[in-house]
Design an enzyme around this catalytic site. Structure first.
Site, PDB file in Angstrom:
ATOM      1  N   HIS A 265      -9.298 -13.081  -6.279  1.00  0.00           N
ATOM      2  CA  HIS A 265      -9.737 -11.802  -5.725  1.00  0.00           C
ATOM      3  C   HIS A 265     -11.112 -11.484  -6.307  1.00  0.00           C
ATOM      4  CE1 HIS A 265      -9.889  -7.636  -4.508  1.00  0.00           C
ATOM      5  NE2 HIS A 265      -8.787  -7.805  -3.802  1.00  0.00           N
TER       6      HIS A 265
ATOM      7  N   LYS B 226       1.202  -9.998  -1.970  1.00  0.00           N
ATOM      8  CA  LYS B 226       0.027 -10.101  -2.856  1.00  0.00           C
ATOM      9  C   LYS B 226      -0.106  -8.824  -3.671  1.00  0.00           C
ATOM     10  CE  LYS B 226      -4.941 -10.108  -2.465  1.00  0.00           C
ATOM     11  NZ  LYS B 226      -4.913  -8.803  -3.141  1.00  0.00           N
TER      12      LYS B 226
ATOM     13  N   LYS C   6       0.871  -1.182   0.000  1.00  0.00           N
ATOM     14  CA  LYS C   6       0.000   0.000   0.000  1.00  0.00           C
ATOM     15  C   LYS C   6       0.897   1.218   0.000  1.00  0.00           C
ATOM     16  CE  LYS C   6      -3.870  -2.347   0.377  1.00  0.00           C
ATOM     17  NZ  LYS C   6      -5.021  -2.305  -0.492  1.00  0.00           N
TER      18      LYS C   6
ATOM     19  N   GLY D 273      -3.020  -5.439   4.724  1.00  0.00           N
ATOM     20  CA  GLY D 273      -2.289  -4.455   3.926  1.00  0.00           C
ATOM     21  C   GLY D 273      -1.910  -3.233   4.742  1.00  0.00           C
ATOM     22  N   GLY D 274      -2.839  -2.256   4.814  1.00  0.00           N
ATOM     23  CA  GLY D 274      -2.601  -1.043   5.604  1.00  0.00           C
ATOM     24  C   GLY D 274      -2.242  -1.373   7.041  1.00  0.00           C
TER      25      GLY D 274
ATOM     26  N   LYS E 244     -13.131  -3.240   6.953  1.00  0.00           N
ATOM     27  CA  LYS E 244     -13.674  -2.023   6.345  1.00  0.00           C
ATOM     28  C   LYS E 244     -14.774  -2.296   5.312  1.00  0.00           C
ATOM     29  CE  LYS E 244     -10.244  -1.877   2.610  1.00  0.00           C
ATOM     30  NZ  LYS E 244      -8.977  -1.346   2.118  1.00  0.00           N
TER      31      LYS E 244
ATOM     32  N   HIS F  34     -11.515 -14.683  -1.658  1.00  0.00           N
ATOM     33  CA  HIS F  34     -11.853 -13.638  -0.687  1.00  0.00           C
ATOM     34  C   HIS F  34     -13.298 -13.806  -0.218  1.00  0.00           C
ATOM     35  CE1 HIS F  34      -8.530 -10.540  -1.090  1.00  0.00           C
ATOM     36  NE2 HIS F  34      -8.150 -11.554  -1.824  1.00  0.00           N
TER      37      HIS F  34
ATOM     38  N   ASP G 119      -2.159  -5.942  -5.572  1.00  0.00           N
ATOM     39  CA  ASP G 119      -3.497  -5.401  -5.356  1.00  0.00           C
ATOM     40  C   ASP G 119      -4.352  -5.685  -6.587  1.00  0.00           C
ATOM     41  OD1 ASP G 119      -5.452  -4.198  -3.782  1.00  0.00           O
ATOM     42  OD2 ASP G 119      -3.990  -2.794  -2.969  1.00  0.00           O
ATOM     43  N   GLU G 120      -5.672  -5.611  -6.411  1.00  0.00           N
ATOM     44  CA  GLU G 120      -6.564  -6.023  -7.507  1.00  0.00           C
ATOM     45  C   GLU G 120      -6.410  -5.149  -8.745  1.00  0.00           C
ATOM     46  OE1 GLU G 120      -7.545  -4.907  -4.554  1.00  0.00           O
ATOM     47  OE2 GLU G 120      -8.507  -2.978  -4.971  1.00  0.00           O
TER      48      GLU G 120
ATOM     49  N   GLN H 211      -5.102 -11.550   4.883  1.00  0.00           N
ATOM     50  CA  GLN H 211      -4.371 -10.498   4.183  1.00  0.00           C
ATOM     51  C   GLN H 211      -4.436  -9.212   4.989  1.00  0.00           C
ATOM     52  OE1 GLN H 211      -3.057  -7.316   2.445  1.00  0.00           O
ATOM     53  NE2 GLN H 211      -5.311  -7.386   2.482  1.00  0.00           N
TER      54      GLN H 211
ATOM     55  N   SER I  67      -9.877 -10.420   4.372  1.00  0.00           N
ATOM     56  CA  SER I  67      -9.061  -9.252   3.991  1.00  0.00           C
ATOM     57  C   SER I  67      -9.931  -8.011   3.977  1.00  0.00           C
ATOM     58  CB  SER I  67      -8.491  -9.507   2.588  1.00  0.00           C
ATOM     59  OG  SER I  67      -7.908  -8.335   2.059  1.00  0.00           O
ATOM     60  N   GLY I  68      -9.283  -6.856   4.209  1.00  0.00           N
ATOM     61  CA  GLY I  68     -10.015  -5.584   4.114  1.00  0.00           C
ATOM     62  C   GLY I  68     -10.102  -4.874   5.439  1.00  0.00           C
TER      63      GLY I  68
HETATM   64  C1  CAP Z   1      -7.241  -4.821   1.435  1.00  0.00           C
HETATM   65  C2  CAP Z   1      -7.419  -4.886  -0.045  1.00  0.00           C
HETATM   66  C3  CAP Z   1      -8.266  -6.029  -0.561  1.00  0.00           C
HETATM   67  C4  CAP Z   1      -9.676  -6.074  -0.021  1.00  0.00           C
HETATM   68  C5  CAP Z   1     -10.600  -6.934  -0.826  1.00  0.00           C
HETATM   69  C6  CAP Z   1      -7.991  -3.575  -0.591  1.00  0.00           C
HETATM   70  O1  CAP Z   1      -6.350  -3.847   1.843  1.00  0.00           O
HETATM   71  O2  CAP Z   1      -6.149  -5.046  -0.647  1.00  0.00           O
HETATM   72  O3  CAP Z   1      -8.300  -5.913  -1.933  1.00  0.00           O
HETATM   73  O4  CAP Z   1      -9.636  -6.558   1.248  1.00  0.00           O
HETATM   74  O5  CAP Z   1     -11.798  -7.054  -0.188  1.00  0.00           O
HETATM   75  O6  CAP Z   1      -7.565  -3.210  -1.688  1.00  0.00           O
HETATM   76  O7  CAP Z   1      -8.895  -3.021   0.011  1.00  0.00           O
HETATM   77  P1  CAP Z   1      -6.178  -3.464   3.387  1.00  0.00           P
HETATM   78  P2  CAP Z   1     -12.538  -8.430   0.045  1.00  0.00           P
HETATM   79  O8  CAP Z   1      -5.650  -4.700   4.095  1.00  0.00           O
HETATM   80  O9  CAP Z   1      -5.183  -2.352   3.405  1.00  0.00           O
HETATM   81  O10 CAP Z   1      -7.515  -3.058   3.875  1.00  0.00           O
HETATM   82  O11 CAP Z   1     -11.549  -9.380   0.590  1.00  0.00           O
HETATM   83  O12 CAP Z   1     -13.633  -8.169   0.973  1.00  0.00           O
HETATM   84  O13 CAP Z   1     -13.009  -8.796  -1.292  1.00  0.00           O
HETATM   85 MG    MG Z   2      -6.851  -4.851  -2.658  1.00  0.00          MG
END
Ligand code: CAP
Ligand code: MG
Length: 436
Positions: free
Chosen positions: A275, A182, A155, A383-384, A315, A308, A184-185, A381, A358-359
């Site tokens: 993802h 990982k 991030k 990230g932040g 969040k 996921h 990011d999407e 997962q 994750s999230g």
């Molecule tokens: C999380 C994340 C993931 C989401 C996907 C983001 O980052 O990399 O893509 O969690 O959501 O881009 O938000 P953080 P889900 O760890 O920094 O929040 O798994 O619900 O599909």
């Molecule tokens: Mg992401």
């Protein structure tokens, strides 16, 4: 003169119909549009998702009675529809979804329509491969008996060069004890972080981290591509650089691309990290679209190894109940029905899938995630919640691993943090905050 029947829809309702063992049985939530009766709405849904059209026909094929779906049970908001098995091409999710997820969603007579779940007969399932590894990634890739597969996404989401991505974040979190870096999407192959360069640099720093830590390290590199030929090239490159995994954005890539990815995963003996970016466009509205549970079921069927499924405390939207229902659907071989949430399902030989949480996660809420999932055998997962650590990225990774260890030892985070500085510093910053 007798009045001629124009509409055909009601013939697709039959409450005396007893579904056969090999029928595909769908459960929909529906709301008829204004001045439309429930029968008018569900007749249309059963008809237009199987073989019917808006009017009676002057000529029909002999096979017609065998390709008609029936709405066989309904009340004012839920309807069950049985589809004859032969309606659907073997092992083709796109083939099935163009019917049960198709035109019916745009019909004027239906105000809202949501596909909750579909019970797939074993006769349909048997032609699918399912995941190559599934939840066995824990044992077969990481050589552990149990416990989470951990990953970190660099991030900010975008902005790092390939070198910064691999060295500054990747190498640091691997050193800090995390299993996987990982993508990011929305990171694919941007001008400032090209796919090929990233793969090669990640391989270089992975080898260095493996040598220095003695641990198995891997990456979920995003092979999401503009076309299937490019997707194939990207998977090959990831494989040729020694990775056991690749990642795909399942929704934006589409069912056919996921099918191709699964073929490649078998060819190269790899695992797929799925993802779900964009799923909320059709799963979030509780009255319309389809459930994440059913989307995840389709991904298990096609053969994604880990998917996921949400956090319940982070969040992103998604209740603890819906996560639990989904987790069982992914992990077990026979699943019971929960009224209006999911249907009974047998999986036969299809392997279980590893759910990924994750999230908005950070060390302070990891115990709550394990509690919701009821197991530590998940993907995790952060990230932040790693890279926002006051003492830097590697310290953030260590704090995550310490929180996991504390839970394993059934010790509270607070107590464990007394002798673990990185966890203590993470808790000082975030406590048990549930991000919005
Ligand atoms: C999380 C994340 C993931 C989401 C996907 C983001 O980052 O990399 O893509 O969690 O959501 O881009 O938000 P953080 P889900 O760890 O920094 O929040 O798994 O619900 O599909
Ligand atoms: Mg992401």
């Amino acid at each position: 003169m007798p009045e001629e029947k124009i509409e055909w829809y009601h013939e697709f309702i039959n409450t005396n119909y007893k579904p056969k063992n090999d029928d595909v049985k769908a459960l929909f939530y529906y709301e008829p549009a204004e001045n439309i009766t429930p029968e008018d709405a569900i007749g249309r849904v059963a008809s237009e998702s199987s073989s019917g059209t808006w009017t009676t026909l002057t000529e029909t094929p002999k096979l017609l009675p065998k390709v008609k779906a029936y709405a066989y049970r309904y009340d004012s908001n839920y309807v069950r529809i049985a589809y004859p098995r032969i309606l659907f091409e073997n092992s083709s999710v796109p083939g099935m979804m163009s019917g049960i997820g198709g035109n019916i969603y745009g019909m004027k007579a239906v105000k809202n329509l949501r596909l909750i779940d579909v019970e797939l007969p074993l006769d349909y399932i048997k032609d699918f491969k399912g995941p190559n590894y599934g939840s066995d990634v824990i044992k077969r890739i990481f050589k552990r008996k149990s416990g989470p597969v951990t990953s970190v996404v660099p991030k900010p989401k975008l902005g790092y060069t390939a070198e910064e991505h691999a060295k500054k974040v990747g190498y640091a979190v691997w050193k800090g004890g995390i299993d996987c870096v990982k993508d990011d999407e929305n990171l694919t192959s941007q001008t400032f972080n090209k796919f090929e360069e990233r793969v090669k640099l990640l391989a270089k720093y992975r080898d260095k981290a493996m040598k220095e830590t003695g641990q198995i390290k891997d990456a979920f590199i995003n092979v999401t591509a503009p076309d299937l030929k490019e997707l194939e090239k990207r998977v090959k490159l990831v494989h040729d650089n020694g990775f056991r995994y690749f990642m795909i954005d399942m929704v934006v890539s589409g069912f056919t691309a996921v099918g191709t990815a699964v073929q490649l995963a078998y060819d190269y003996d790899m695992a797929i990290h799925g993802h779900r970016a964009m799923h909320a466009m059709f799963t979030r509205n509780p009255k319309h679209g389809m459930t994440m549970l059913f989307f995840a079921k389709l991904m298990r069927l096609i053969g994604v190894d880990q998917i996921h499924t949400g956090t319940g405390v982070g969040k992103l939207e998604g209740s603890a109940e819906s996560i639990m229902a989904m987790e069982k659907m992914l992990m077990q071989q026979e699943i019971n029905e929960i009224e209006n949430v999911r249907l009974h399902q047998k999986w036969g030989k299809i392997k279980p899938v590893l759910p990924v949480s994750s999230g908005g996660l950070h060390p302070g809420i990891l115990p709550a995630v394990f509690d919701i999932y009821g197991t530590m055998d998940i993907g995790l997962q952060v990230g932040g919640g790693t890279q926002g650590h006051p003492d830097g990225i590697e310290a953030g990774a260590r704090a995550v691993m310490q929180a996991i260890e504390a839970y394993k030892q059934k010790t509270s985070l607070k107590e464990y943090a007394e002798n673990h500085k990185e966890l203590r510093r993470a808790l000082e910053k975030w406590g048990s905050l549930k991000p919005i």
